[in-house]
Design an enzyme around this catalytic site. Structure first.
Site, PDB file in Angstrom:
ATOM      1  N   GLU A   1      43.630  26.063   3.030  1.00  0.00           N
ATOM      2  CA  GLU A   1      42.742  25.391   2.299  1.00  0.00           C
ATOM      3  C   GLU A   1      41.984  24.272   3.514  1.00  0.00           C
ATOM      4  O   GLU A   1      40.686  23.646   3.112  1.00  0.00           O
ATOM      5  CB  GLU A   1      43.431  24.201   1.499  1.00  0.00           C
ATOM      6  CG  GLU A   1      44.383  23.178   2.136  1.00  0.00           C
ATOM      7  CD  GLU A   1      45.842  23.651   2.501  1.00  0.00           C
ATOM      8  OE1 GLU A   1      46.718  22.715   2.881  1.00  0.00           O
ATOM      9  OE2 GLU A   1      45.967  24.915   2.636  1.00  0.00           O
TER      10      GLU A   1
ATOM     11  N   CYS B   1      53.122  24.965   3.984  1.00  0.00           N
ATOM     12  CA  CYS B   1      53.689  24.116   4.760  1.00  0.00           C
ATOM     13  C   CYS B   1      54.872  23.500   3.832  1.00  0.00           C
ATOM     14  O   CYS B   1      55.951  24.171   3.837  1.00  0.00           O
ATOM     15  CB  CYS B   1      52.636  23.136   5.325  1.00  0.00           C
ATOM     16  SG  CYS B   1      53.286  22.334   6.730  1.00  0.00           S
TER      17      CYS B   1
ATOM     18  N   HIS C   1      47.758  26.511   7.101  1.00  0.00           N
ATOM     19  CA  HIS C   1      46.977  25.843   5.956  1.00  0.00           C
ATOM     20  C   HIS C   1      45.473  26.426   5.399  1.00  0.00           C
ATOM     21  O   HIS C   1      44.691  26.078   6.116  1.00  0.00           O
ATOM     22  CB  HIS C   1      46.938  24.304   6.227  1.00  0.00           C
ATOM     23  CG  HIS C   1      48.027  23.491   6.089  1.00  0.00           C
ATOM     24  ND1 HIS C   1      48.407  22.571   5.149  1.00  0.00           N
ATOM     25  CD2 HIS C   1      48.727  23.169   7.135  1.00  0.00           C
ATOM     26  CE1 HIS C   1      49.260  21.995   5.329  1.00  0.00           C
ATOM     27  NE2 HIS C   1      49.784  22.259   6.752  1.00  0.00           N
TER      28      HIS C   1
END
Length: 229
Positions: free
Chosen positions: A205, A86, A203
């Site tokens: 994660e 990002c 993302h």
């Protein structure tokens, strides 16, 4: 796998990345403040998401001039791994570690939702645990995720198989309807020429355990573990 996370004022996804790396690798990453000019000896450096310096000037433009990014460049030049997610992707393009630029989303709206990605190149340290063409879910949260590069640069990316991920539908369809932000050729993530630097807007994660609603994001981190091992 030893890792480090670069921290900037305004980032808000560093804690998520710390949690993901700690849970998946079994080792907490080292934290590097943006003013530091040297990195610890690690396998992977991550620049996480957020809004460094409030996205003033352009997203990632100020952070790209930090002393820590000069150290990240040396880390990459040595063939070691760098991941930008990002705002981290934006910083990598602004610093010249990756080509192109991230512009305002096509509809000029902040997007926060789960999308689908297609793994395009699975012969990299970041994607080796994917099957080529595999479709996975992954969250996005950005306002400036519209990837742009000129025709010459785009041809170079496509011809050299440097597109790691594309936005797609759940069925793998790649078209304007499955492109959330207007990125050229539905590009969601790209690699540098050596293949050791990856920038991506989604993302991974944030989708690593059942509490997140899925575990598709673990595949990227599993790929890195396998590559380092």
């Amino acid at each position: 796998m030893k890792s480090a996370i670069i921290q900037f004022p305004g980032l808000n996804r560093d804690r998520d990345m710390i949690a993901a790396l700690t849970k998946i690798t079994g080792q907490a990453p080292e934290l590097v403040w943006h003013r530091e000019s040297a990195l610890p000896e690690v396998d992977l450096v991550v620049i996480p998401g957020g809004f460094s310096y409030g996205d003033y000037l352009r997203a990632g433009a100020i952070a790209a001039r930090a002393p820590s990014i000069k150290a990240v460049k040396k880390h990459a030049e040595a063939g070691k791994l760098v991941l930008g997610v990002c705002n981290g992707f934006q910083i990598l393009t602004e610093s010249g570690l990756l080509p192109g630029a991230l512009m305002r989303n096509r509809d000029l709206k902040f997007l926060c939702k789960t999308v689908h990605l297609k793994a395009e190149n699975t012969d990299t340290p970041f994607t080796r645990a994917y099957a080529r063409g595999q479709v996975v879910a992954c969250p996005i949260a950005h306002h400036d995720g519209n990837y742009f590069i000129d025709e010459v640069g785009l041809k170079r990316l496509e011809d050299k198989d440097r597109v790691a991920f594309r936005y797609c539908g759940a069925d793998g369809a790649v078209n304007d309807d499955t492109n959330p932000n207007g990125s050229v050729n539905n590009i969601a993530g790209i690699l540098n020429e050596k293949g050791n630097v990856l920038g991506m807007m989604p993302h991974p994660e944030n989708l690593i355990e059942p509490a997140h609603g899925g575990q598709d994001g673990r595949i990227l981190f599993q790929s890195l573990l396998e590559a380092v091992a």
